[in-house]
Design an enzyme around this catalytic site. Structure first.
Site, PDB file in Angstrom:
ATOM      1  CB  SER A   7      -0.871  -0.009   1.260  1.00 33.33           C
ATOM      2  OG  SER A   7      -1.354   1.286   1.502  1.00 33.33           O
ATOM      3  CG  HIS A  30      -3.893  -1.253  -1.837  1.00 31.80           C
ATOM      4  ND1 HIS A  30      -5.025  -1.960  -2.191  1.00 31.80           N
ATOM      5  CD2 HIS A  30      -4.281  -0.387  -0.873  1.00 31.80           C
ATOM      6  CE1 HIS A  30      -6.055  -1.542  -1.468  1.00 31.80           C
ATOM      7  NE2 HIS A  30      -5.628  -0.579  -0.659  1.00 31.80           N
ATOM      8  CG  ASP A  32      -4.114   3.168   0.377  1.00 35.26           C
ATOM      9  OD1 ASP A  32      -4.853   2.292   0.815  1.00 35.26           O
ATOM     10  OD2 ASP A  32      -2.873   3.026   0.241  1.00 35.26           O
ATOM     11  CG  MET A  34      -7.764   7.763   1.736  1.00 34.21           C
ATOM     12  SD  MET A  34      -6.927   7.771   3.332  1.00 34.21           S
ATOM     13  CE  MET A  34      -6.379   6.073   3.425  1.00 34.21           C
ATOM     14  CG  HIS A  63      -9.182   0.773  -0.977  1.00 31.87           C
ATOM     15  ND1 HIS A  63      -8.687   0.510   0.287  1.00 31.87           N
ATOM     16  CD2 HIS A  63     -10.529   0.883  -0.825  1.00 31.87           C
ATOM     17  CE1 HIS A  63      -9.685   0.470   1.155  1.00 31.87           C
ATOM     18  NE2 HIS A  63     -10.813   0.704   0.508  1.00 31.87           N
ATOM     19  CG  MET A  65     -10.816   3.989   1.460  1.00 28.31           C
ATOM     20  SD  MET A  65      -9.293   3.828   2.404  1.00 28.31           S
ATOM     21  CE  MET A  65      -8.098   3.745   1.066  1.00 28.31           C
ATOM     22  CG  MET A 134     -11.852  -1.728   4.745  1.00 30.08           C
ATOM     23  SD  MET A 134     -10.269  -1.498   3.916  1.00 30.08           S
ATOM     24  CE  MET A 134      -9.310  -0.639   5.157  1.00 30.08           C
ATOM     25  N   GLY A 142      -0.794   1.897   9.481  1.00 28.17           N
ATOM     26  CA  GLY A 142      -0.131   1.682  10.766  1.00 28.17           C
ATOM     27  C   GLY A 142      -1.048   1.392  11.930  1.00 28.17           C
ATOM     28  CG  ASP A 172      -6.305  -2.253   3.050  1.00 29.63           C
ATOM     29  OD1 ASP A 172      -5.237  -2.084   3.674  1.00 29.63           O
ATOM     30  OD2 ASP A 172      -6.828  -1.369   2.344  1.00 29.63           O
TER      31      ASP A 172
HETATM   32  O1  LIG Z   1      -6.553   1.379   3.298  1.00 28.20           O
HETATM   33  C1  LIG Z   1      -5.726   1.602   4.135  1.00 28.20           C
HETATM   34  C2  LIG Z   1      -6.093   2.454   5.294  1.00 28.20           C
HETATM   35  O2  LIG Z   1      -7.385   2.885   5.113  1.00 28.20           O
HETATM   36  C3  LIG Z   1      -4.330   1.103   3.983  1.00 28.20           C
HETATM   37  O3  LIG Z   1      -4.208   0.390   2.769  1.00 28.20           O
HETATM   38  C4  LIG Z   1      -3.916   0.194   5.088  1.00 28.20           C
HETATM   39  O4  LIG Z   1      -4.175   0.681   6.338  1.00 28.20           O
HETATM   40  C5  LIG Z   1      -2.487  -0.258   4.894  1.00 28.20           C
HETATM   41  O5  LIG Z   1      -1.648   0.170   5.880  1.00 28.20           O
HETATM   42  P1  LIG Z   1      -1.087  -0.795   7.029  1.00 28.20           P
HETATM   43  O6  LIG Z   1      -0.695  -2.089   6.355  1.00 28.20           O
HETATM   44  O7  LIG Z   1       0.042  -0.045   7.589  1.00 28.20           O
HETATM   45  O8  LIG Z   1      -2.221  -1.030   7.979  1.00 28.20           O
END
Ligand SMILES: O=C(CO)[C@H](O)[C@H](O)COP(=O)(O)O
Length: 227
Positions: A7, A30, A32, A34, A63, A65, A134, A142, A172
């Site tokens: 990601s 991946h 993200d 947002m 992805h 969001m 999710m 993190g 994810d």
């Molecule tokens: O969609 C996500 C957060 O909305 C990220 O892809 C996801 O959190 C990846 O980060 P980590 O592997 O550090 O959790």
């Protein structure tokens, strides 16, 4: 076969092209997206996806969001995404949107936030190429893995098997060397990992390690045969 999708949320956004190249060998990158409305964070949009498409050979797994994916998702296919995920909670017409994404030439995927159950969407599964569960609240990398999502992963794998579908099951959030085996044993076969890959000294090696851990965990699963 287990797929690992790093990601870029955990990458250095000032060096996105280099960061994308650092994980070549991964199955998908991946991305993200947002909008600071659907989730309380803001990342990137269509022009950066277009640039990433030129910067790496790795296919892009976008992805979204975002609110109003019915309007925006087709533009991510046009920008070069090979897979586009919209959220069930945000889409006004998920079947129509999945069909549009597929008709434009990308894989269509739908995501569920942690509190959204899979059961109301059982009849939609044949319209999808991937279902994303999710395992953290979307918005930030993190965060700790929510192991209360494991039963939902198991139930979704059972539905996929029951209907004989070729649907990929992605997880994810908080996926790492300490959680990937539990996800794989529960039935996931596509793993998004942000901090576990970009926080490693050698991101490409982290991808290989995660993949072999997931593959070992699913080697004997009936649904993984011939995968
Ligand atoms: O969609 C996500 C957060 O909305 C990220 O892809 C996801 O959190 C990846 O980060 P980590 O592997 O550090 O959790």
């Amino acid at each position: 076969m287990a797929q690992i999708n790093p990601s870029i949320l955990s990458a250095d956004f000032a060096r996105l092209a280099e960061e994308a190249k650092a994980v070549e060998g991964a199955d998908w990158l991946h991305v993200d997206v947002m909008d600071n409305h659907f989730v309380p964070n803001l990342t990137l949009g269509v022009p950066i996806v277009e640039s990433l498409r030129r910067a790496t050979e790795t296919p892009l797994d976008c992805h979204l969001m975002i609110e109003d994916p019915d309007r925006w998702a087709p533009q991510y296919v046009e920008a070069g995404a090979g897979s586009v995920t919209f959220h069930a909670e945000a889409a006004a017409a998920p079947v129509r949107l999945a069909r549009e994404i597929r008709a434009k030439g990308a894989r269509a995927s739908m995501a569920l936030k942690p509190a959204t159950p899979i059961e109301p969407y059982e009849d939609l599964l044949p319209e999808l190429d991937m279902l994303l569960i999710m395992t953290v609240e979307p918005g930030f990398g993190g965060q700790p893995f929510l192991d209360v999502m494991l039963p939902k992963i198991r139930r979704t794998r059972e539905l996929i098997s029951k209907h004989g579908l070729e649907l990929w099951l992605q997880v994810d959030g908080g996926v790492s060397a300490t959680t990937i085996e539990r996800c794989a044993e529960a039935g996931a076969d596509v793993f998004v990992a942000g901090s576990a890959v970009y926080g490693a000294k050698d991101p490409a090696d982290a991808v290989r390690t995660l993949r072999s851990m997931a593959e070992r965990s699913t080697a004997s699963a009936p649904w993984a045969c011939g995968h």
